[in-house]
Motif scaffolding. Structure first.
Motif, PDB file in Angstrom:
ATOM      1  N   PRO A 167       0.656  -1.177  -0.183  1.00 37.71           N
ATOM      2  CA  PRO A 167      -0.029   0.111  -0.121  1.00 37.71           C
ATOM      3  C   PRO A 167       0.986   1.148   0.008  1.00 37.71           C
ATOM      4  O   PRO A 167       1.915   1.292   0.596  1.00 37.71           O
ATOM      5  N   LEU A 168       0.334   2.215  -0.475  1.00 38.32           N
ATOM      6  CA  LEU A 168       0.974   3.609  -0.545  1.00 38.32           C
ATOM      7  C   LEU A 168       0.444   4.577   0.503  1.00 38.32           C
ATOM      8  O   LEU A 168       1.159   5.463   0.459  1.00 38.32           O
ATOM      9  N   HIS A 169      -0.620   4.224   0.926  1.00 36.88           N
ATOM     10  CA  HIS A 169      -1.249   5.169   2.024  1.00 36.88           C
ATOM     11  C   HIS A 169      -1.469   4.588   3.585  1.00 36.88           C
ATOM     12  O   HIS A 169      -1.618   3.502   3.437  1.00 36.88           O
ATOM     13  N   PRO A 170      -1.070   5.406   4.415  1.00 33.89           N
ATOM     14  CA  PRO A 170      -1.132   4.832   5.722  1.00 33.89           C
ATOM     15  C   PRO A 170      -2.436   4.120   6.298  1.00 33.89           C
ATOM     16  O   PRO A 170      -2.502   3.174   6.999  1.00 33.89           O
ATOM     17  N   TYR A 171      -3.407   4.684   5.680  1.00 33.61           N
ATOM     18  CA  TYR A 171      -4.709   4.424   6.037  1.00 33.61           C
ATOM     19  C   TYR A 171      -5.066   2.893   5.369  1.00 33.61           C
ATOM     20  O   TYR A 171      -5.512   2.117   6.279  1.00 33.61           O
ATOM     21  N   THR A 172      -4.596   2.598   4.216  1.00 31.88           N
ATOM     22  CA  THR A 172      -4.690   1.340   3.657  1.00 31.88           C
ATOM     23  C   THR A 172      -3.736   0.188   4.459  1.00 31.88           C
ATOM     24  O   THR A 172      -4.483  -0.843   4.752  1.00 31.88           O
ATOM     25  N   GLU A 173      -2.695   0.569   4.777  1.00 25.57           N
ATOM     26  CA  GLU A 173      -2.008  -0.256   5.754  1.00 25.57           C
ATOM     27  C   GLU A 173      -2.675  -0.556   6.889  1.00 25.57           C
ATOM     28  O   GLU A 173      -2.830  -1.766   7.419  1.00 25.57           O
ATOM     29  N   ALA A 174      -3.494   0.308   7.471  1.00 27.61           N
ATOM     30  CA  ALA A 174      -4.154  -0.109   9.025  1.00 27.61           C
ATOM     31  C   ALA A 174      -5.108  -0.750   8.526  1.00 27.61           C
ATOM     32  O   ALA A 174      -5.471  -1.905   9.185  1.00 27.61           O
ATOM     33  N   LEU A 175      -5.630  -0.754   7.513  1.00 31.69           N
ATOM     34  CA  LEU A 175      -6.960  -1.439   7.139  1.00 31.69           C
ATOM     35  C   LEU A 175      -6.368  -2.859   7.068  1.00 31.69           C
ATOM     36  O   LEU A 175      -7.121  -3.986   7.462  1.00 31.69           O
ATOM     37  N   PHE A 176      -5.266  -2.914   6.275  1.00 35.06           N
ATOM     38  CA  PHE A 176      -5.051  -4.621   6.178  1.00 35.06           C
ATOM     39  C   PHE A 176      -4.599  -5.001   7.395  1.00 35.06           C
ATOM     40  O   PHE A 176      -4.438  -6.571   7.631  1.00 35.06           O
ATOM     41  N   SER A 177      -3.946  -4.464   8.438  1.00 33.05           N
ATOM     42  CA  SER A 177      -3.577  -4.800   9.751  1.00 33.05           C
ATOM     43  C   SER A 177      -4.886  -5.563  10.560  1.00 33.05           C
ATOM     44  O   SER A 177      -4.477  -6.174  11.235  1.00 33.05           O
ATOM     45  N   THR A 233      -8.733  19.895   8.741  1.00 33.77           N
ATOM     46  CA  THR A 233      -7.876  20.965   7.819  1.00 33.77           C
ATOM     47  C   THR A 233      -6.685  20.077   7.270  1.00 33.77           C
ATOM     48  O   THR A 233      -6.230  19.118   8.186  1.00 33.77           O
ATOM     49  N   GLY A 234      -6.133  20.429   6.115  1.00 34.69           N
ATOM     50  CA  GLY A 234      -4.860  19.640   5.752  1.00 34.69           C
ATOM     51  C   GLY A 234      -5.446  18.357   5.433  1.00 34.69           C
ATOM     52  O   GLY A 234      -6.543  18.038   4.574  1.00 34.69           O
ATOM     53  N   CYS A 235      -4.602  17.312   5.441  1.00 32.45           N
ATOM     54  CA  CYS A 235      -4.863  15.826   5.277  1.00 32.45           C
ATOM     55  C   CYS A 235      -6.013  15.304   6.155  1.00 32.45           C
ATOM     56  O   CYS A 235      -5.925  15.499   7.340  1.00 32.45           O
ATOM     57  N   PRO A 236      -7.287  14.836   5.539  1.00 27.83           N
ATOM     58  CA  PRO A 236      -8.143  14.285   6.577  1.00 27.83           C
ATOM     59  C   PRO A 236      -7.835  13.254   7.367  1.00 27.83           C
ATOM     60  O   PRO A 236      -8.540  13.239   8.377  1.00 27.83           O
ATOM     61  N   LYS A 243       2.425  10.937  10.585  1.00 26.59           N
ATOM     62  CA  LYS A 243       1.989  12.776  10.002  1.00 26.59           C
ATOM     63  C   LYS A 243       3.231  13.549  10.439  1.00 26.59           C
ATOM     64  O   LYS A 243       4.040  13.279  11.270  1.00 26.59           O
ATOM     65  N   GLN A 244       3.341  14.560   9.630  1.00 19.84           N
ATOM     66  CA  GLN A 244       4.432  15.495   9.692  1.00 19.84           C
ATOM     67  C   GLN A 244       3.735  16.921   9.802  1.00 19.84           C
ATOM     68  O   GLN A 244       2.350  17.116   9.500  1.00 19.84           O
ATOM     69  N   ASP A 245       4.348  18.281   9.957  1.00 21.91           N
ATOM     70  CA  ASP A 245       3.602  19.351  10.129  1.00 21.91           C
ATOM     71  C   ASP A 245       2.868  19.900   8.939  1.00 21.91           C
ATOM     72  O   ASP A 245       1.707  20.226   8.947  1.00 21.91           O
ATOM     73  N   ARG A 246       3.427  19.400   7.636  1.00 21.52           N
ATOM     74  CA  ARG A 246       2.784  19.650   6.520  1.00 21.52           C
ATOM     75  C   ARG A 246       1.404  19.307   6.335  1.00 21.52           C
ATOM     76  O   ARG A 246       0.614  19.698   5.685  1.00 21.52           O
ATOM     77  N   CYS A 247       1.102  18.014   6.860  1.00 15.96           N
ATOM     78  CA  CYS A 247       0.057  17.173   6.830  1.00 15.96           C
ATOM     79  C   CYS A 247      -1.266  18.118   7.682  1.00 15.96           C
ATOM     80  O   CYS A 247      -2.563  17.745   7.057  1.00 15.96           O
ATOM     81  N   GLU A 248      -0.698  18.824   8.623  1.00 12.68           N
ATOM     82  CA  GLU A 248      -1.750  19.367   9.141  1.00 12.68           C
ATOM     83  C   GLU A 248      -2.511  20.754   8.380  1.00 12.68           C
ATOM     84  O   GLU A 248      -3.483  21.105   8.971  1.00 12.68           O
ATOM     85  N   GLY A 264       1.198   3.852 -12.016  1.00 10.14           N
ATOM     86  CA  GLY A 264      -0.095   3.688 -12.479  1.00 10.14           C
ATOM     87  C   GLY A 264      -1.197   4.065 -11.408  1.00 10.14           C
ATOM     88  O   GLY A 264      -2.375   4.022 -11.638  1.00 10.14           O
ATOM     89  N   ARG A 265      -0.530   3.827 -10.254  1.00 11.19           N
ATOM     90  CA  ARG A 265      -1.297   4.211  -9.084  1.00 11.19           C
ATOM     91  C   ARG A 265      -1.225   5.326  -8.382  1.00 11.19           C
ATOM     92  O   ARG A 265      -0.336   6.258  -8.546  1.00 11.19           O
ATOM     93  N   GLN A 266      -2.328   5.741  -7.694  1.00 10.82           N
ATOM     94  CA  GLN A 266      -2.416   7.058  -7.074  1.00 10.82           C
ATOM     95  C   GLN A 266      -2.823   6.847  -5.496  1.00 10.82           C
ATOM     96  O   GLN A 266      -3.531   5.994  -5.137  1.00 10.82           O
ATOM     97  N   ALA A 267      -2.252   7.963  -4.951  1.00  8.34           N
ATOM     98  CA  ALA A 267      -2.376   8.023  -3.450  1.00  8.34           C
ATOM     99  C   ALA A 267      -2.484   9.592  -2.997  1.00  8.34           C
ATOM    100  O   ALA A 267      -1.913  10.268  -3.572  1.00  8.34           O
ATOM    101  N   ALA A 268      -3.292   9.691  -2.030  1.00 13.43           N
ATOM    102  CA  ALA A 268      -3.410  11.306  -1.440  1.00 13.43           C
ATOM    103  C   ALA A 268      -2.476  11.422  -0.294  1.00 13.43           C
ATOM    104  O   ALA A 268      -2.981  11.396   0.904  1.00 13.43           O
ATOM    105  N   CYS A 269      -1.124  11.247  -0.369  1.00 13.02           N
ATOM    106  CA  CYS A 269      -0.279  11.327   0.865  1.00 13.02           C
ATOM    107  C   CYS A 269       0.764  12.235   0.507  1.00 13.02           C
ATOM    108  O   CYS A 269       1.561  11.842  -0.818  1.00 13.02           O
ATOM    109  N   HIS A 270       1.265  13.249   1.018  1.00  7.76           N
ATOM    110  CA  HIS A 270       2.520  13.865   0.939  1.00  7.76           C
ATOM    111  C   HIS A 270       3.586  12.994   0.551  1.00  7.76           C
ATOM    112  O   HIS A 270       4.858  13.259  -0.066  1.00  7.76           O
ATOM    113  N   PHE A 271       3.811  11.843   1.539  1.00  2.00           N
ATOM    114  CA  PHE A 271       5.135  11.175   1.632  1.00  2.00           C
ATOM    115  C   PHE A 271       4.598   9.678   0.904  1.00  2.00           C
ATOM    116  O   PHE A 271       5.412   8.921   1.321  1.00  2.00           O
ATOM    117  N   ALA A 272       3.825   9.421   0.040  1.00  2.00           N
ATOM    118  CA  ALA A 272       3.635   8.201  -0.499  1.00  2.00           C
ATOM    119  C   ALA A 272       4.711   7.639  -0.983  1.00  2.00           C
ATOM    120  O   ALA A 272       4.889   6.280  -1.128  1.00  2.00           O
TER     121      ALA A 272
END
Length: 349
Positions: A261-271, A299-302, A310-315, A328-336
């Motif tokens: 996975p490229l997004h932390p939320y996806t990783e958490a779902l898999f766990s 605000t920032g990343c939901p 998370k880092q300061d930028r995410c907020e 060809g994959r997409q992710a909504a994460c600054h650090f994907a």
């Protein structure tokens, strides 16, 4: 689904193109019902669906999966955005289509509902339930109608002698088969499946899922499949879209997402996938806090209020759903591109 089938779907182009789709529900207060806020159930979502593929939508309850499906069918009026369907005989923007155009498009875009018990009229026989779309659209009547209903029943594994029975006489799995037959009555191109197995016993779920896979291959259907069950997503989908708080946070090929996975939320779902070996310790990723109120999306990343990376930028800066590398994959994460996240097998090994 086979990789060859997914490649074939890509070659045939997109059948659905969604751009900037949003649905905001007003929050009203007081005697005069003034609008004091908005529930952003779906917020600026864009994606494509390839002809002949199955796109799985997955996420926690309240993430906006079913709302997206209802918007595609125009069962809900979108707040903003475009929903373009490229059907065999027409191209239509469901978001702004007039009544007659919408009615014609809905003959090609059909829905399989979540609860087969409540979606079937208890006062109608199977003959009338399955035949109703054909009657309403002046397609068939008399013996031709009966013949078509019987062929649809055979297609979904029902017997012709059950034609005059009422829904109460059937099991949950059989009722869902009736719902599938009704959805197929007008030879649709697109099937929208809203958690079609969640109300069924586990022993019956596999039968319905395999039926849908067989029908897709036989009829060349494009399917959008909504579920919260990752094992169902793995079994059914060519590509997967992961939703969180009304946003797409990851979109891509099923196997690639499950592997890495490229997004932390996806990783958490898999766990949270059940461990097949009870003697191995669970590698659960427990997210801090609760899911934010959709009326007060951070605000920032939901996801930043629960994200372990998370880092300061995410907020402060909301990430866009964008392609990562040349995958060809997409992710909504600054650090994907930088995070080393674990896939399903790593978390279960």
């Amino acid at each position: 689904m086979a990789d060859a089938a997914a490649a074939g779907a890509m070659e045939r182009g997109n059948i659905i193109e969604v751009r900037g789709l949003s649905k905001h529900f007003p929050i009203k207060r007081g005697i005069l019902k003034h609008t004091v806020g908005w529930v952003r159930a779906v917020d600026d979502v864009s994606f494509d669906v390839r002809r002949g593929e199955t796109l799985g939508l997955v996420g926690e309850s309240g993430s906006g999966k079913t709302t997206v499906l209802r918007l595609l069918a125009r069962a809900l009026e979108p707040t903003d955005g475009a929903i373009r369907f490229r059907l065999a005989d027409s191209e239509v923007d469901m978001a702004v289509a007039e009544k007659e155009v919408l009615r014609a498009a809905r003959r090609r875009i059909r829905v399989v509902f979540q609860d087969p018990e409540s979606s079937l009229n208890p006062r109608m026989t199977v003959r009338r339930i399955i035949g109703e779309p054909l009657v309403v659209n002046d397609k068939l009547k008399g013996e031709a109608l009966d013949a078509r209903v019987k062929s649809l029943m055979a297609l979904v594994g029902l017997q012709p002698e059950q034609l005059n029975r009422y829904p109460y006489a059937f099991s949950g799995g059989q009722r869902q088969r009736i719902g599938v037959a009704r959805a197929l009555a007008l030879d649709p191109e697109v099937l929208l499946a809203d958690e079609p197995t969640s109300a069924l016993d586990v022993s019956v779920q596999a039968q319905i899922l395999n039926l849908l896979l067989e029908l897709q291959r036989e009829l060349g259907l494009t399917v959008i499949f909504v579920t919260h069950d990752l094992s169902v997503i793995r079994h059914m989908s060519d590509r997967v879209a992961v939703m969180y708080l009304g946003h797409f946070v990851e979109l891509g090929d099923r196997q690639q997402i499950f592997d890495k996975p490229l997004h932390p939320y996806t990783e958490a779902l898999f766990s949270g996938i059940p461990q097949p070996n009870p003697h191995r310790p669970l590698k659960r990723i427990v997210l801090e806090g609760d899911i934010p109120d959709v009326a007060q999306v951070p605000t920032g990343c939901p996801f930043h209020t629960r994200c372990p990376y998370k880092q300061d930028r995410c907020e402060s800066e909301p990430p866009l759903l964008a392609e990562v590398g040349n995958t060809g994959r997409q992710a909504a994460c600054h650090f994907a591109a930088e995070l080393d996240l674990k896939g399903e097998q790593e978390l279960l090994s």
